[in-house]
Design an enzyme around this catalytic site. Structure first.
Site, mmCIF file in Angstrom:
data_model
loop_
_atom_site.group_PDB
_atom_site.id
_atom_site.type_symbol
_atom_site.label_atom_id
_atom_site.label_comp_id
_atom_site.label_asym_id
_atom_site.label_seq_id
_atom_site.Cartn_x
_atom_site.Cartn_y
_atom_site.Cartn_z
ATOM 1 N N GLU A 1 65.135 9.602 50.338
ATOM 2 C CA GLU A 1 63.752 9.566 49.858
ATOM 3 C C GLU A 1 63.031 8.495 50.659
ATOM 4 O O GLU A 1 63.183 7.298 50.390
ATOM 5 C CB GLU A 1 63.715 9.271 48.352
ATOM 6 C CG GLU A 1 64.351 10.342 47.485
ATOM 7 C CD GLU A 1 63.622 11.671 47.567
ATOM 8 O OE1 GLU A 1 62.450 11.684 48.000
ATOM 9 O OE2 GLU A 1 64.215 12.697 47.196
ATOM 10 N N CYS B 1 55.143 4.596 47.875
ATOM 11 C CA CYS B 1 55.479 5.468 49.006
ATOM 12 C C CYS B 1 54.619 6.727 49.057
ATOM 13 O O CYS B 1 54.509 7.357 50.107
ATOM 14 C CB CYS B 1 56.952 5.838 48.973
ATOM 15 S SG CYS B 1 57.459 6.695 47.466
#
Length: 465
Positions: A210, A244
């Site tokens: 991720e 993010c």
């Protein structure tokens, strides 16, 4: 001496004993994790405030409640998720049993980041525990107060023969990665992700990455600028921009930029007051290193809004940059702070070309009152996640998978997707021990007639000449 060998051996032995496989054991671990979140909510909030100056509302919304929601969902659905999944069969296997069994991988390693140190540590953990794995958790040493809570308190709520927390920095992580795991789940930057993936490759270990990237935000001329400003500013400055999936730059026409700038200033003032530094709703940059990096980015383009900073407080004001060049550092790296560059494009096509010429982002956003514009951006681009006329609210839906594509990562999780990620989907066919006469069609000596019959039984279309 290897500091991890005894711990890993203990966990491997526990897994081999079958301890983690029963639904009752998995449920007990999930309930323990839920009690940890309930019993120590205040302690976690205090740790997040110390690490990131994170407001209680943000800690609750994006950290604790999301993790608790994942626990609750897994507990409600655990037995259903664990059930063998029956599959369709062909004529040749009609009398057999065919199914997919969801098995735990074994010993898994979860490496989590500092920006959402509760959410991004515990949400993957929910999936790993629900799937019946033994787990080594490696929280980030940068968010040191949250790391301490996870290391000292969380193990008290879980079976320590099947679960361990490892503390330390890059050196300890490197030593840990020399060991063979059955699955690795990593959240962090693409740079470190490549290191983790290289280590996993040594043992042919499956992996989920991720990662981050530069998330585009296209704003069409057909928009209410204040609505767009409210949403973009909030999502850009949420967790002080250290997210993010935050919008990393805006693409819009010069005309929309002129309308958007005063609307953004208005939104910043309403959200954080005339002096955002004194606002209890705006956090701080995690450490000195990241502050210095962000302060350097303030020199890119021209500051249209904000631009103030204070090294002693690690404070960066909500900032909007204009006249930014594509080659400047602010457009070459993920920002991870409350800084938003605006770049001008002349059309939707130019915006889409700009996006497609770069690495695939973790998230992509499009704002327009015209549905066809949003749908065009969705249809003609690729990203891990997509938001039309809003920011990262897709993160609140555990019915949606979360993950990147290409440079922004591989694999997915959240909700049942987490359970599936940490489960090996084993293909199983159980045939009848008798009925040998029906099987003889498969055996030599071969013939064209037998081949035709077998292909029909297997539902395979093939022309025999």
């Amino acid at each position: 001496m290897d500091p991890f060998s005894d711990t890993l051996q203990r966990l491997r032995e526990a897994f081999r004993s079958g301890r983690t496989r029963p639904a009752e054991f998995r449920a007990a671990q999930l309930k323990g994790l839920g009690r940890f979140l309930q019993d120590h909510k205040k302690l976690l909030q205090e740790a997040l405030a110390q690490d990131l100056h994170k407001p209680v509302t943000e800690s609750e919304i994006s950290e604790i409640s999301l993790a608790q929601g994942e626990v609750n969902l897994a507990l409600r659905n655990l037995r259903t998720w664990m059930k063998d999944e029956k599959v369709t069969k062909n004529l040749a296997t009609q009398l057999d049993s065919a199914f997919i069994r969801k098995e735990p991988f074994g010993l898994v390693l979860i490496i989590s980041p500092w920006n959402y140190p509760v959410n991004l540590t515990l949400v993957p953990l929910v999936g790993a525990l629900a799937a019946g794995n033994c787990v080594v958790l490696k929280p980030s040493e940068i968010s040191k107060n949250t790391e301490q809570v996870l290391a000292e308190v969380l193990p008290q709520y879980l079976d320590q023969n099947c679960f361990a927390v490892v503390q330390g920095g890059p050196e300890e992580t490197g030593q840990l990665l020399k060991h063979k795991f059955d699955y690795i789940f990593f959240t962090g930057s693409p740079r470190v992700g490549k290191i983790v993936m290289a280590a996993a490759t040594e043992h042919l270990t499956p992996i989920t990455l991720e990662l981050g990237g530069k998330n585009p935000c296209y704003v069409d001329d057909n928009c209410d600028p204040q609505t767009v400003a409210n949403r973009v500013v909030w999502f850009r400055c949420y967790n002080t921009g250290q997210t993010c999936v935050a919008p990393d730059y805006v693409l819009c026409s010069p005309e929309m930029q002129e309308r958007l700038l005063p609307a953004m200033q208005s939104a910043i003032t309403r959200f954080y007051g005339d002096d955002p530094r004194s606002s209890p709703n705006l956090g701080r940059i995690i450490n000195e290193k990241h502050f210095q990096r962000l302060q350097g980015l303030l020199g890119c383009g021209r500051v249209a809004i904000g631009g103030q900073s204070d090294e002693r407080d690690r404070y960066i004001a909500p900032t909007v940059l204009v006249d930014v060049q594509q080659t400047e550092p602010v457009m070459q790296e993920e920002i991870f702070g409350p800084i938003l560059p605006i770049l001008n494009v002349r059309s939707l096509d130019e915006a889409i070309d700009f996006i497609n010429c770069r690495e695939k982002p973790l998230a992509l956003y499009a704002f327009s009152t015209r549905n066809q514009v949003v749908k065009q951006v969705l249809a003609r681009t690729s990203s891990g996640n997509f938001g039309g006329n809003d920011g990262f609210m897709f993160m609140t839906l555990n019915s949606l998978p979360f993950g990147g594509v290409g440079n922004s990562g591989m694999g997915k999780y959240h909700g049942k997707f987490s359970f599936d990620t940490f489960s090996h989907h084993r293909a199983c066919l159980l045939a009848h021990s008798g009925l040998e006469k029906l099987k003889e069609i498969r055996y030599p000596p071969y013939s064209v007639c037998r081949l035709r019959m077998l292909l029909m039984a297997m539902e395979t279309r093939c022309t025999i000449l």
